[in-house]
Design an enzyme around this catalytic site. Sequence first.
Site, PDB file in Angstrom:
ATOM      1  N   HIS A 198      -1.605   4.616   9.868  1.00 51.65           N
ATOM      2  CA  HIS A 198      -0.231   5.080  10.104  1.00 51.65           C
ATOM      3  C   HIS A 198      -0.263   6.366  10.927  1.00 51.65           C
ATOM      4  O   HIS A 198       0.156   7.434  10.473  1.00 51.65           O
ATOM      5  CB  HIS A 198       0.495   5.303   8.778  1.00 51.65           C
ATOM      6  CG  HIS A 198       0.560   4.091   7.877  1.00 51.65           C
ATOM      7  ND1 HIS A 198      -0.521   3.631   7.151  1.00 51.65           N
ATOM      8  CD2 HIS A 198       1.570   3.244   7.597  1.00 51.65           C
ATOM      9  CE1 HIS A 198      -0.168   2.553   6.458  1.00 51.65           C
ATOM     10  NE2 HIS A 198       1.094   2.290   6.712  1.00 51.65           N
ATOM     11  N   GLU A 217       3.965  -5.546   8.465  1.00 47.83           N
ATOM     12  CA  GLU A 217       2.636  -5.343   7.858  1.00 47.83           C
ATOM     13  C   GLU A 217       2.113  -6.625   7.210  1.00 47.83           C
ATOM     14  O   GLU A 217       0.906  -6.785   7.028  1.00 47.83           O
ATOM     15  CB  GLU A 217       2.695  -4.221   6.808  1.00 47.83           C
ATOM     16  CG  GLU A 217       2.906  -2.836   7.423  1.00 47.83           C
ATOM     17  CD  GLU A 217       2.952  -1.711   6.392  1.00 47.83           C
ATOM     18  OE1 GLU A 217       2.800  -0.551   6.792  1.00 47.83           O
ATOM     19  OE2 GLU A 217       3.156  -1.969   5.182  1.00 47.83           O
ATOM     20  N   HIS A 276      10.171  -4.137   3.551  1.00 50.73           N
ATOM     21  CA  HIS A 276      10.608  -2.735   3.515  1.00 50.73           C
ATOM     22  C   HIS A 276      10.983  -2.241   4.901  1.00 50.73           C
ATOM     23  O   HIS A 276      10.468  -2.698   5.907  1.00 50.73           O
ATOM     24  CB  HIS A 276       9.607  -1.791   2.853  1.00 50.73           C
ATOM     25  CG  HIS A 276       8.235  -1.616   3.465  1.00 50.73           C
ATOM     26  ND1 HIS A 276       7.396  -2.652   3.789  1.00 50.73           N
ATOM     27  CD2 HIS A 276       7.534  -0.488   3.761  1.00 50.73           C
ATOM     28  CE1 HIS A 276       6.237  -2.175   4.249  1.00 50.73           C
ATOM     29  NE2 HIS A 276       6.296  -0.859   4.260  1.00 50.73           N
ATOM     30  N   HIS A 335       0.819  -1.222   0.000  1.00 53.25           N
ATOM     31  CA  HIS A 335       0.000   0.000   0.000  1.00 53.25           C
ATOM     32  C   HIS A 335       0.850   1.269   0.000  1.00 53.25           C
ATOM     33  O   HIS A 335       0.371   2.331   0.401  1.00 53.25           O
ATOM     34  CB  HIS A 335      -0.978  -0.018   1.185  1.00 53.25           C
ATOM     35  CG  HIS A 335      -0.313  -0.053   2.543  1.00 53.25           C
ATOM     36  ND1 HIS A 335      -0.855  -0.717   3.614  1.00 53.25           N
ATOM     37  CD2 HIS A 335       0.843   0.502   3.001  1.00 53.25           C
ATOM     38  CE1 HIS A 335      -0.070  -0.559   4.665  1.00 53.25           C
ATOM     39  NE2 HIS A 335       0.966   0.177   4.317  1.00 53.25           N
TER      40      HIS A 335
HETATM   41  C1  DHB Z   1       6.329   3.233   2.504  1.00 58.56           C
HETATM   42  C2  DHB Z   1       5.639   2.040   2.581  1.00 58.56           C
HETATM   43  C3  DHB Z   1       4.610   1.890   3.499  1.00 58.56           C
HETATM   44  O1  DHB Z   1       3.924   0.741   3.679  1.00 58.56           O
HETATM   45  C4  DHB Z   1       4.242   2.963   4.293  1.00 58.56           C
HETATM   46  O2  DHB Z   1       3.183   2.815   5.105  1.00 58.56           O
HETATM   47  C5  DHB Z   1       4.934   4.165   4.228  1.00 58.56           C
HETATM   48  C6  DHB Z   1       5.986   4.301   3.309  1.00 58.56           C
HETATM   49  C7  DHB Z   1       7.428   3.405   1.502  1.00 58.56           C
HETATM   50  O3  DHB Z   1       7.855   2.425   0.887  1.00 58.56           O
HETATM   51  O4  DHB Z   1       7.874   4.529   1.304  1.00 58.56           O
HETATM   52 FE    FE Z   2       2.464   0.969   5.490  1.00 62.07          FE
END
Ligand code: DHB
Ligand code: FE
Length: 279
Positions: free
Chosen positions: A59, A240, A193, A12
């Site tokens: 978030h 996540e 990530h 997302h």
């Molecule tokens: C990013 C990915 C995420 O899931 C998020 O909530 C905020 C930033 C990113 O890859 O920048």
């Molecule tokens: Fe996220």
Amino acid sequence: MAKIIAGIGTSHTPAIGAALDNGKTAEPYWTPLFKGYEPAKKWMAETAPDVAIVVYNDHVNAFDFKIIPTFALGCGAEFPIADEGWGARPVPVVKGYPELAAHMVQSLVLDEFDMTIVNEMQVDHGLTVPMSLLYGQPKAWPVRVIPLAVNVIQYPAPTGHRCYMLGKAIKKAVESWDENLRVVIFGTGGMSHQIQGPRAGLINTPFDKAFLDDLTRDPERLSRIPPIEYLRDAGAEAIELVMWLIMRGALGENARELYRFYHVPASSTGVGHIILETA
Ligand code: DHB
Ligand code: FE
């Protein structure tokens, strides 16, 4: 009877929403990503489910550090789009399904999942970016949405196993609703990530691909991955992915893979997408 007909796993990443909203989808950085979602958009248009349960995380937009529910079910009639610091995304308001959501809370609580009932809530990129990826840019979303916000922001996040079991209870809840409805469930976030600290930018493609493989081959293995392993192997925000296990649990024993797509880079995220059909 209502039936869960499919599950959708998708990252997302907020930058995807910004690319869509600012007309940047044709830029070379973004074209492979949006091309990868074209078959999924086509599938969604043809499938046209009545209801989408969207499992996502907030978030620190709807909830701040005053109140952080572990599992919050959106029971309102509509959910406004959150302003995440640069204005609300220009996407339609999200319409809920209060009656079905209330039934789900009843069924889940009786099954010993202590849901937080949320009647008023704004929704952020965790929910809106997956909606944009699967539905494009319509004037109104063509589906009623029941948001399920999961805390993966503040330690401790729920375990993957707890999430998987919650998914199973969601299947039971939906299937005990006496109305012919075709329901899909989204698991959003991930894949690997890490967006801050010395390891920022960490991507673990083998981890991500094994996760996608085992959604059909061995979801039980995925349900046993401890939270620390997501963080260590695939970056802090890979936690996540436990939300994908709620989606997977809600599909029942056998699920068939219809489509998958994996792409790096998109912002800091290994972007993964899968569509699973129930047996
Ligand atoms: C990013 C990915 C995420 O899931 C998020 O909530 C905020 C930033 C990113 O890859 O920048
Ligand atoms: Fe996220």
